[in-house]
Enzyme design. Structure first.
Site, PDB file in Angstrom:
ATOM      1  N   HIS A 128      -8.928  10.052   3.664  1.00  0.00           N
ATOM      2  CA  HIS A 128      -8.643   8.984   2.706  1.00  0.00           C
ATOM      3  C   HIS A 128      -8.906   9.527   1.304  1.00  0.00           C
ATOM      4  CE1 HIS A 128      -8.419   5.160   0.695  1.00  0.00           C
ATOM      5  NE2 HIS A 128      -8.003   4.622   1.815  1.00  0.00           N
TER       6      HIS A 128
ATOM      7  N   GLU B  33       0.849  -1.194   0.000  1.00  0.00           N
ATOM      8  CA  GLU B  33       0.000   0.000   0.000  1.00  0.00           C
ATOM      9  C   GLU B  33       0.883   1.242   0.000  1.00  0.00           C
ATOM     10  OE1 GLU B  33      -3.953  -1.794   2.240  1.00  0.00           O
ATOM     11  OE2 GLU B  33      -2.802  -0.228   3.229  1.00  0.00           O
TER      12      GLU B  33
ATOM     13  N   HIS C 116     -11.074  10.367   7.509  1.00  0.00           N
ATOM     14  CA  HIS C 116     -10.866   8.936   7.695  1.00  0.00           C
ATOM     15  C   HIS C 116     -10.281   8.562   9.055  1.00  0.00           C
ATOM     16  CE1 HIS C 116     -10.180   4.807   6.561  1.00  0.00           C
ATOM     17  NE2 HIS C 116      -8.863   4.906   6.657  1.00  0.00           N
TER      18      HIS C 116
ATOM     19  N   ARG D 146      -0.933   9.386   1.927  1.00  0.00           N
ATOM     20  CA  ARG D 146      -2.334   9.761   1.722  1.00  0.00           C
ATOM     21  C   ARG D 146      -2.574  11.270   1.703  1.00  0.00           C
ATOM     22  NH1 ARG D 146      -5.425   5.289   5.569  1.00  0.00           N
ATOM     23  NH2 ARG D 146      -5.088   3.514   4.174  1.00  0.00           N
TER      24      ARG D 146
ATOM     25  N   ARG E 134      -0.512   8.886   9.440  1.00  0.00           N
ATOM     26  CA  ARG E 134      -0.478   7.432   9.641  1.00  0.00           C
ATOM     27  C   ARG E 134      -0.087   6.691   8.367  1.00  0.00           C
ATOM     28  NH1 ARG E 134      -4.344   3.224   8.893  1.00  0.00           N
ATOM     29  NH2 ARG E 134      -5.874   4.743   8.190  1.00  0.00           N
TER      30      ARG E 134
END
Length: 533
Positions: free
Chosen positions: A244, A126, A349, A290, A384
């Site tokens: 997100h 990811e 998110h 992100r 994160r």
């Protein structure tokens, strides 16, 4: 400094239950901690609504852990620190990556089933991960974990799960900073209950519902953070909100997340002119952190006047089998991901900040602990790393039990002691007339989305601060105590987020100020902390 009062009142006739461990929250952090705690005493798990209502069940991508021979905890640590933009607690990250693989193995032993390939656990990559280290169960990883943990908890005679229990306040001693349990509102019986415990653990999740558009369920209203703040805990890093980037476009409050793993498997982003745009923003393109992907999407939307961009999954082999939940949900919206591009835009998110804890989940209030998204261990820093959240919940849940075990055999709690020390002269007296909670919630979500969202500036933040203070001063109680307690919690935490965002005059991770677009390592390589005093 933002001072707020207790919102609940403990009466002499309040029903009381006593246990060894009280866990507030039924996601992965709460359930895994319950299983571990049940080895040392009786456990009560309280859920705000049903046991199915948590962010865990919505988690698609997976859980990150260095379990492959070509990976290592050190590489996982490096990736986490890089994503965290200089503000990670290195000790906490080291704990996460070293203890994570063993906790994942315990998850598997508890019944969680992950996808396999050639006899081994299948791993995917990811955004911002240098290695493929994401364990997954198709695109419903969180739900697979949740179902396994619920089943295991229900099999234990030492664990009780009680639904429809809304956390009102922490019961404690204000001067000694000691926790005795929690005051809770039962949404079914419409009465307050007191749960006394030797150890109380807040695992109530995040704050996504503070925003107009979010991936979070309706229960994610920052209740644990607000209650802990009123009890004297510190809240850290509250300005860092992760949006997100790829969420199925709609006009509903709770939007459907399209996993980071889609881009990890080859999904590409295009603007409304059919141009692939991410390579122009970052060397990792679609696999950039992100915050960068989210801002890039917002920038493309602003240039074109569109409300979304497009996610193309046509390059992913057997995409409908790899991501069956995404395939099914998009089909229900009239989109065939095997042939068509999906309209996506960002949504709130995850909050990197929360209740300040040690690496053993300690909050600074004796016998009060926190883990999961409600906590701020320092693992995530300013941003994160994808799929670290599920891992954080189980790693620090275990460590809470390790630390709390020592007080199980020497601590005694009684309701008389609680009455002696719970200062009820300092509670919030609600107004009976004013802004009703549903209207206050709607206004708050709009303010946060417009002025405290992906891109911020001083003018917007000051406007948000003024409007939120106005709502906070005039919100009325009415007959629905559940809605009232919830909006007070949301307003309490929103005030802190706005103040933190105003103070941090730089851009870092999930906090971006258009009037201060650069990172300032000299002045702002530090944490902002709020305490109620």
């Amino acid at each position: 400094m933002i001072i707020t009062r207790y919102i609940g009142v403990l009466h002499k006739d309040t029903p009381v239950e006593t246990t060894d461990f009280l866990i507030v929250g039924g996601g992965i952090a709460g359930l895994f901690t319950a299983l571990k705690a049940s080895q040392y005493g009786k456990v009560i798990v309280l859920t705000k609504k049903t046991i199915e209502d948590s962010n865990t069940g919505l988690a698609q991508g997976g859980i990150a852990a260095a379990v492959h021979e070509e990976d290592s905890p050190f590489l996982h640590l490096e990736d986490t620190l890089e994503a965290g933009a200089g503000l990670c607690n290195i000790e906490a990250v080291d704990v996460l990556v070293r203890e994570g693989p063993e906790r994942v193995r315990e998850l598997i032993q508890a019944g969680a089933s992950f996808d396999m390939k050639n006899g081994n656990v299948a791993l995917t990559r990811e955004g911002a991960h240098s290695k493929a280290r994401i364990l997954h169960a198709a695109d419903t990883t969180g739900e697979a974990i949740r179902v396994a943990l619920v089943k295991k908890c229900e099999e234990s005679s030492d664990i009780r799960i009680i639904e429809d229990q809304f956390l009102v306040d922490i019961l404690g001693h204000d001067q000694r900073k000691e926790c005795y349990g929690a005051l809770v509102y039962d949404a079914k019986t419409r009465q307050q209950l007191a749960y006394l415990a030797k150890a109380t653990i807040i695992a109530t999740g995040g704050a996504g519902q503070l925003y107009r558009y979010t991936t979070n369920p309706s229960v994610a209203t920052a209740d644990g953070m607000a209650a802990a703040y009123r009890a004297g805990c510190r809240l850290n890093d509250m300005e860092f909100i992760q949006f997100h980037p790829t969420v199925l476009f709609s006009y509903s409050n709770q939007r459907f997340l399209i996993s980071e793993a889609v881009r990890g498997e080859g999904g590409l982003l295009y603007n409304d002119k059919g141009e692939r745009f991410m390579p122009a923003y970052h060397s990792l393109a679609e696999l950039a952190p992100r915050d960068i992907v989210s801002r890039a999407i917002v920038n493309e939307m602003n240039h074109s006047g569109s409300e979304y961009v497009y996610l193309d999954m046509n390059g992913i082999q057997q995409v409908e089998k790899r991501f069956p939940n995404i395939y099914r949900t998009c089909r229900e919206s009239g989109i065939d991901i095997t042939r068509e591009q999906v309209p996506v835009s960002p949504a709130a998110h995850y909050i990197m900040g929360g209740i300040e804890t040690s690496t053993y989940g300690e909050t600074g209030v004796y016998a009060l602990y926190s883990c999961g998204e409600a906590a701020c261990t320092g693992v995530h820093g300013a941003n994160r790393l994808a799929s670290n959240s599920l891992l954080e919940g189980i790693v620090f849940g275990q460590r809470i039990v390790d630390r709390a075990e020592e007080i199980m055999y020497r601590r005694r709690i009684s309701i008389d002691e609680v009455f002696r020390h719970f200062d009820q002269s300092w509670f919030y007296s609600p107004q009976q007339e004013g802004i009703d909670p549903p209207e206050a919630k709607k206004r708050l979500q709009a303010i946060m989305w417009e002025n405290v969202g992906i891109i911020r500036n001083e003018e917007g933040l000051k406007a948000a601060n003024q409007e939120i203070e106005e709502i906070y001063s005039h919100v009325a109680c009415g007959e629905d105590l559940f809605a009232y307690y919830e909006i007070v919690n949301m307003l309490t935490v929103a005030r802190i987020i706005v103040q933190a965002a105003l103070w941090r005059q730089e851009s870092r991770g999930g906090h971006f100020r258009s009037d201060h677009p650069a990172r300032d390592e000299l002045r702002w390589l530090k944490h902002l902390s709020f305490i109620n005093c």
